[in-house]
Each structure stands twice: as structure tokens, then as C-alpha cells.
Scaffold this active site. Structure first.
Site, short mmCIF file in Angstrom:
data_model
loop_
_atom_site.label_atom_id
_atom_site.label_comp_id
_atom_site.label_asym_id
_atom_site.label_seq_id
_atom_site.Cartn_x
_atom_site.Cartn_y
_atom_site.Cartn_z
N ASP A 36 0.84 -1.20 0.00
CA ASP A 36 0.00 0.00 0.00
C ASP A 36 0.88 1.26 0.00
O ASP A 36 2.01 1.23 0.48
CB ASP A 36 -0.90 -0.03 1.25
CG ASP A 36 -2.02 0.99 1.17
OD1 ASP A 36 -2.28 1.51 0.07
OD2 ASP A 36 -2.65 1.27 2.21
N ASN A 38 1.44 3.39 -2.84
CA ASN A 38 2.05 3.81 -4.11
C ASN A 38 1.60 5.22 -4.49
O ASN A 38 2.41 6.05 -4.92
CB ASN A 38 1.64 2.86 -5.25
CG ASN A 38 2.21 1.48 -5.09
OD1 ASN A 38 3.00 1.23 -4.19
ND2 ASN A 38 1.80 0.56 -5.95
N GLY A 39 0.30 5.47 -4.32
CA GLY A 39 -0.26 6.77 -4.70
C GLY A 39 0.32 7.89 -3.85
O GLY A 39 0.75 8.92 -4.37
N ARG A 40 0.36 7.65 -2.53
CA ARG A 40 0.88 8.70 -1.63
C ARG A 40 2.36 8.96 -1.86
O ARG A 40 2.84 10.09 -1.79
CB ARG A 40 0.61 8.31 -0.17
CG ARG A 40 -0.77 8.70 0.29
CD ARG A 40 -1.16 7.99 1.54
NE ARG A 40 -1.52 6.60 1.25
CZ ARG A 40 -1.74 5.69 2.19
NH1 ARG A 40 -1.59 6.00 3.46
NH2 ARG A 40 -2.09 4.47 1.85
N TRP A 41 3.09 7.92 -2.17
CA TRP A 41 4.53 8.05 -2.47
C TRP A 41 4.70 9.01 -3.65
O TRP A 41 5.53 9.92 -3.62
CB TRP A 41 5.10 6.68 -2.80
CG TRP A 41 6.55 6.64 -3.14
CD1 TRP A 41 7.60 6.45 -2.28
CD2 TRP A 41 7.14 6.77 -4.46
NE1 TRP A 41 8.80 6.46 -2.96
CE2 TRP A 41 8.54 6.66 -4.31
CE3 TRP A 41 6.63 6.97 -5.74
CZ2 TRP A 41 9.42 6.72 -5.37
CZ3 TRP A 41 7.50 7.05 -6.81
CH2 TRP A 41 8.88 6.93 -6.62
N HIS A 53 3.08 3.34 -8.86
CA HIS A 53 2.92 1.92 -9.18
C HIS A 53 4.17 1.38 -9.90
O HIS A 53 4.61 0.26 -9.67
CB HIS A 53 1.68 1.70 -10.04
CG HIS A 53 0.40 2.10 -9.35
ND1 HIS A 53 0.12 1.72 -8.06
CD2 HIS A 53 -0.65 2.84 -9.76
CE1 HIS A 53 -1.07 2.22 -7.72
NE2 HIS A 53 -1.54 2.90 -8.72
N SER A 81 -6.99 -5.52 -6.03
CA SER A 81 -8.16 -5.99 -5.29
C SER A 81 -9.40 -5.78 -6.15
O SER A 81 -9.39 -5.02 -7.11
CB SER A 81 -8.30 -5.22 -3.98
OG SER A 81 -8.82 -3.94 -4.24
N LEU A 147 10.31 -21.23 -4.28
CA LEU A 147 9.49 -20.14 -3.72
C LEU A 147 8.22 -20.08 -4.56
O LEU A 147 8.30 -20.03 -5.78
CB LEU A 147 10.23 -18.79 -3.83
CG LEU A 147 9.37 -17.55 -3.54
CD1 LEU A 147 8.99 -17.47 -2.06
CD2 LEU A 147 10.11 -16.26 -3.94
N ARG A 207 -5.71 -1.85 8.64
CA ARG A 207 -6.87 -2.58 8.10
C ARG A 207 -6.40 -3.84 7.41
O ARG A 207 -5.25 -3.90 6.97
CB ARG A 207 -7.54 -1.74 6.99
CG ARG A 207 -8.27 -0.53 7.43
CD ARG A 207 -9.09 0.00 6.25
NE ARG A 207 -8.26 0.71 5.26
CZ ARG A 207 -7.93 1.98 5.37
NH1 ARG A 207 -8.33 2.70 6.39
NH2 ARG A 207 -7.19 2.56 4.44
N SER A 209 -8.40 -4.97 4.75
CA SER A 209 -8.87 -4.69 3.39
C SER A 209 -9.28 -5.92 2.58
O SER A 209 -8.86 -6.08 1.43
CB SER A 209 -7.81 -3.89 2.62
OG SER A 209 -7.54 -2.69 3.28
C1 FPP Z 1 -1.51 0.26 -3.40
O1 FPP Z 1 -1.12 1.59 -3.48
C2 FPP Z 1 -1.03 -0.60 -4.45
C3 FPP Z 1 -1.79 -1.16 -5.44
C4 FPP Z 1 -3.22 -0.90 -5.57
C5 FPP Z 1 -1.26 -2.05 -6.46
C6 FPP Z 1 0.08 -2.73 -6.27
C7 FPP Z 1 0.72 -2.82 -7.58
C8 FPP Z 1 2.04 -2.78 -7.84
C9 FPP Z 1 3.05 -2.74 -6.79
C10 FPP Z 1 2.56 -2.72 -9.25
C11 FPP Z 1 2.51 -3.92 -10.11
C12 FPP Z 1 2.45 -5.27 -9.50
C13 FPP Z 1 3.25 -6.33 -9.79
C14 FPP Z 1 2.98 -7.64 -9.14
C15 FPP Z 1 4.40 -6.25 -10.69
P1 FPP Z 1 -2.25 2.70 -3.55
O2 FPP Z 1 -2.39 3.13 -4.97
O3 FPP Z 1 -3.51 2.20 -2.93
O4 FPP Z 1 -1.63 3.84 -2.69
P2 FPP Z 1 -2.38 4.97 -1.87
O5 FPP Z 1 -3.15 4.28 -0.80
O6 FPP Z 1 -1.27 5.80 -1.35
O7 FPP Z 1 -3.26 5.69 -2.84
#
Ligand code: FPP
Length: 258
Positions: A36, A38-41, A53, A81, A147, A207, A209
Site C-alpha cells: 500500500d 504507491n499513490g501517496r509516495w 505503481h 483488489s 518459492l 486494516r 482490506s
Molecule cells: C496500493 O497503493 C497498491 C496497489 C493498488 C497495487 C500494487 C501494484 C504494484 C506494486 C505494481 C505492479 C504489481 C506487480 C505484481 C508487478 P495505492 O495506490 O492504494 O496507494 P495509496 O493508498 O497511497 O493511494
């Protein structure tokens, strides 16, 4: 330090200090991760969310490598999800594209390292070009077990339980009174996969989720504030050190209290 890890861990590093605290005879067999943040990063860096992402897929590679080097047998990653379909179309497309690129690039790495790939979730809604690629890699790696990487895609924990019930009804030949937890678990997507011992969640949210609801009944949970794109091997090592400090009693009391 464990001989096999010499090339992987720099002498004198923070990772080495952590590795030296790990008892390799008591590793979790299965680690599950809610990736979790990616967006905030990305937002923090004034970048579009999709860049988060993209950076997150690098962390996926590092997490897979780290798990393998340490000798973890199962790694489950929550990559898409059921609820993620609510996101903007462009973001959804990028997520599937990153996954496809990952499969194309990592295919040889998976086979070369004898890693198995397995998908859990409802496959029917996964875009067909990605699904074909996933099924090709699943087929190519099905005999490996060093693995097992389990990708949760179009996954929902409640869906998984409902799907299990549907299958039981469809098969009809059951003596329903003999159904127990053990038998029920064979109808889940994770049939033959041990339950996670350790659940990691990044970016600080408290959470679960809708992730592996049945399977995490007794998992230890480790949450870090770090956003997924910043998750590195040292964080997995920190989680393991912490995990080993805990006493898993599965509802029992400590033997010295009996
Ligand atoms: C959550 O961050 C992350 C995801 C919804 C997707 C995870 C996907 C990847 C890491 C990329 C591709 C996957 C593979 C297996 C190569 P968020 O967007 O919910 O972040 P936020 O809560 O900060 O908005």
C-alpha cells in the site's frame, strides 16, 4: 552469517545486523503482503500516481528476491483488489500493463530460479491478454517449489469464501455434517498453500482490506509506515526480527502456565 547470504548482504550494513538476529530455523513459511502507499509516495514527490505503481513494481522484484534468498517458501502479494476497479481507467490500465511487463521480464528469472507463480482471485474479469500471459507463466512454473509467488488479482476475501460455498453446493455429494475447517479450506483459492504466518502491510493503515480473510486467522501482523515503493530488504528483515520476538500461541496458553 548464513553462508548463502554472503553475496546478498553487505558486510557492516544495517541488513547484516538484522540478519544476525534472525533464527533461520524459525522462519515464517508464508509471508503475505498488502502493498500500500504507491499513490501517496507519488503525490509526495509531485508525480502522477502511476509513477508510484511503477516504482512499486521494483519493490516487488526486491521482495521476491529477498524472500527467496532468505528461504521463505510462499510469498503472497495483494496486487489488484476487487475494489481497485473503482479507480480511474488510466490507472487501472497502468496496473495491468505493469503486471504484464513484469511477467514478460521476469518469466526467465522465475524459471531460472525454480520459482512457481500462482494466481488467486476471480480470473474472468482480468483482461484477457494479461490472463493469457499469467496462465502461460503458471503453466511454465507449475513443477517448481523453491518459492511460490502468489499474486492476488481481482481478489476479494469475501468473494473467495462465497466461491468456496458455491463449489461445495455444486458438487452436491457432500455429507454436509462432516464439513469442517480443514475440508472447507480445500475449496478456497489457496488450496494446498499453508496459511500466512506473517502479514505485512505498508503505509501505516490498520486494516486488512478484504485480504485472505480466512487464512489470516492466526497470522502475525506487522505494519510499517514506509510506502510500498520505498520497501526494501531491510524492511522485510525488520519484520522477521519482530515476528520472531512474538510468541505464537494459537489460542493456547504458555506451557509454563499449565
Ligand atoms: C496500493 O497503493 C497498491 C496497489 C493498488 C497495487 C500494487 C501494484 C504494484 C506494486 C505494481 C505492479 C504489481 C506487480 C505484481 C508487478 P495505492 O495506490 O492504494 O496507494 P495509496 O493508498 O497511497 O493511494
Amino acid at each position: 552469517m548464513n553462508e548463502n547470504l554472503k553475496d546478498f548482504i553487505k558486510p557492516g550494513s544495517e541488513e547484516e545486523l538484522l540478519v544476525n538476529q534472525i533464527d533461520f530455523s524459525r522462519l515464517p513459511r508464508h509471508i503475505a503482503i498488502i502493498m500500500d502507499g504507491n499513490g501517496r509516495w507519488a503525490e509526495q514527490k509531485n508525480l502522477p500516481r502511476v509513477e508510484g505503481h511503477r516504482a512499486g513494481s521494483k519493490s516487488v522484484r526486491e521482495a521476491v528476491e529477498t524472500a527467496a534468498q532468505l528461504g521463505i517458501r510462499y510469498l503472497t502479494l495483494y496486487a489488484f483488489s476487487k475494489e481497485n476497479w473503482k479507480r480511474p481507467k488510466r490507472e487501472i490500465q497502468t496496473l495491468w500493463k505493469l503486471l504484464k511487463d513484469y511477467l514478460k521480464k521476469e518469466d526467465k528469472v522465475l524459471v531460472g530460479n525454480r520459482f512457481r507463480l500462482k494466481v488467486i482471485g476471480q480470473r474472468d474479469k482480468i483482461p484477457s491478454s494479461v490472463r493469457n500471459e499469467l496462465e502461460r507463466v503458471e503453466e511454465n512454473t507449475k513443477d517448481f517449489d523453491r518459492l511460490t509467488i502468489i499474486l492476488a488479482l481481482n481478489y476479494g476475501g469475501r468473494d473467495e469464501i462465497v466461491d468456496a460455498v458455491k463449489r461445495i453446493f455444486r458438487e452436491k455429494e457432500h455429507d454436509i455434517e462432516s464439513l469442517d475447517e480443514e475440508k472447507f479450506s480445500h475449496y478456497l483459492y489457496t488450496n494446498h498453500i499453508p496459511d500466512p504466518d506473517l502479514l505485512i502491510r505498508t503505509s501505516g493503515e490498520l486494516r486488512v482490506s478484504n485480504f485472505l480473510l480466512w487464512q489470516i486467522a492466526y497470522s502475525e501482523i506487522w505494519i510499517t509506515q514506509v510506502f510500498w515503493p520505498d520497501f526494501r530488504k531491510k524492511h522485510m528483515l525488520q519484520a522477521l526480527v519482530d515476528y520472531q520476538k512474538r510468541e505464537r500461541r494459537f489460542g493456547d496458553i504458555h506451557p509454563h502456565e499449565k
